[in-house]
Design a protein around this motif. Structure first.
Motif, PDB file in Angstrom:
ATOM      1  N   GLU A  20       0.864  -1.159   0.037  1.00 14.54           N
ATOM      2  CA  GLU A  20      -0.091  -0.140   0.193  1.00 14.54           C
ATOM      3  C   GLU A  20       0.865   1.186  -0.023  1.00 14.54           C
ATOM      4  OE1 GLU A  20      -3.105   1.593   3.211  1.00 14.54           O
ATOM      5  OE2 GLU A  20      -3.639  -0.366   2.398  1.00 14.54           O
ATOM      6  N   TRP A  21       0.523   1.996  -0.838  1.00 18.02           N
ATOM      7  CA  TRP A  21       1.298   3.393  -1.002  1.00 18.02           C
ATOM      8  C   TRP A  21       0.421   4.600  -0.842  1.00 18.02           C
ATOM      9  CZ3 TRP A  21       6.049   4.963  -0.366  1.00 18.02           C
ATOM     10  CH2 TRP A  21       6.675   6.201  -0.712  1.00 18.02           C
ATOM     11  N   GLU A  22       0.557   5.343  -0.091  1.00 19.79           N
ATOM     12  CA  GLU A  22      -0.111   6.637   0.446  1.00 19.79           C
ATOM     13  C   GLU A  22      -1.818   6.317   0.350  1.00 19.79           C
ATOM     14  OE1 GLU A  22       0.899   9.370  -2.359  1.00 19.79           O
ATOM     15  OE2 GLU A  22       2.865  10.066  -1.431  1.00 19.79           O
ATOM     16  N   GLY A  23      -2.017   5.092   0.742  1.00 17.28           N
ATOM     17  CA  GLY A  23      -3.144   4.592   1.291  1.00 17.28           C
ATOM     18  C   GLY A  23      -3.892   3.901   0.094  1.00 17.28           C
ATOM     19  N   LYS A  24      -3.110   3.800  -0.885  1.00 20.06           N
ATOM     20  CA  LYS A  24      -3.828   3.031  -2.198  1.00 20.06           C
ATOM     21  C   LYS A  24      -2.919   1.476  -2.426  1.00 20.06           C
ATOM     22  CE  LYS A  24      -4.325   7.085  -5.100  1.00 20.06           C
ATOM     23  NZ  LYS A  24      -3.993   7.932  -6.012  1.00 20.06           N
TER      24      LYS A  24
ATOM     25  N   TYR B  62      -1.152  -1.769  -4.131  1.00 11.72           N
ATOM     26  CA  TYR B  62      -0.664  -1.784  -5.374  1.00 11.72           C
ATOM     27  C   TYR B  62      -0.114  -3.256  -5.737  1.00 11.72           C
ATOM     28  CZ  TYR B  62       3.745  -1.196  -3.008  1.00 11.72           C
ATOM     29  OH  TYR B  62       4.837  -1.574  -1.980  1.00 11.72           O
TER      30      TYR B  62
ATOM     31  N   ASN C  84      12.435  10.382  -9.516  1.00 13.28           N
ATOM     32  CA  ASN C  84      11.728   9.893  -8.193  1.00 13.28           C
ATOM     33  C   ASN C  84      12.823   8.508  -7.873  1.00 13.28           C
ATOM     34  OD1 ASN C  84       9.829  11.472  -8.403  1.00 13.28           O
ATOM     35  ND2 ASN C  84       8.324   9.923  -9.057  1.00 13.28           N
TER      36      ASN C  84
ATOM     37  N   HIS D  78      14.851   7.738  -4.383  1.00 14.22           N
ATOM     38  CA  HIS D  78      14.822   6.266  -3.681  1.00 14.22           C
ATOM     39  C   HIS D  78      15.753   5.455  -3.527  1.00 14.22           C
ATOM     40  CE1 HIS D  78      10.201   6.760  -4.834  1.00 14.22           C
ATOM     41  NE2 HIS D  78      10.073   6.993  -3.374  1.00 14.22           N
TER      42      HIS D  78
END
Length: 145
Positions: free
Chosen positions: A54-58, A60, A124, A128
């Motif tokens: 889950e990334w920022e509530g979504k 994946y 990005n 990272h």
């Protein structure tokens, strides 16, 4: 793909090569250095590798294929993220290559990440990988004592 944009990072780690190898190629280690991602695979060349979380509530599910698995030397896989905004086609997969080299003080880990769909994706990932390598170094050195 942007052939000119390649992330190249190297870090020296005060831990033995097998320790670093185990950390970068197992679900437990990957979860720690890939921001909580679950890595699922049978860890054989040609096999699917899935990255879920889950990334920022979504939620994946990213994926790729293991290309090289030379124990204690090279771990290489293709990588596709639905967040990339490009279609799920082979030419839109990036390539992650992690090379380990024994050095007097432990291990030299070199990461090369290439074949980005955009300059933004490259930028990005550039950021990272700094965090990822710092985490790998910190966790494996702590485990090595």
């Amino acid at each position: 793909m942007l052939q000119d944009f390649v992330v190249n990072k190297t870090i020296d780690i005060a831990a033995p090569v097998p320790e670093v190898w185990k950390f970068i190629t197992t679900p437990a280690g990957m979860k720690q250095y890939l921001f909580g991602t679950n890595a699922i695979s049978d860890w054989k060349v040609g096999s699917l590798i899935r990255f879920t979380g889950e990334w920022e509530g979504k939620p994946y599910e990213d994926k790729g294929t293991i290309e090289v698995m030379d124990e204690n030397e090279v771990f290489e896989y293709t990588y596709y993220s639905a967040f990339s905004g490009v279609p799920d086609q082979s030419e839109n997969y990036t390539l992650v290559r992690m090379e380990l080299e024994p050095i007097e003080t432990g291990t030299r880990l070199t990461v090369k990440h290439s074949n980005f769909p955009s300059e933004t994706a490259y930028q990005n990932n550039e950021k990272h990988w700094e965090l990822v390598l710092d985490t790998i170094k910190e966790k494996t050195e702590k485990a090595a004592g």
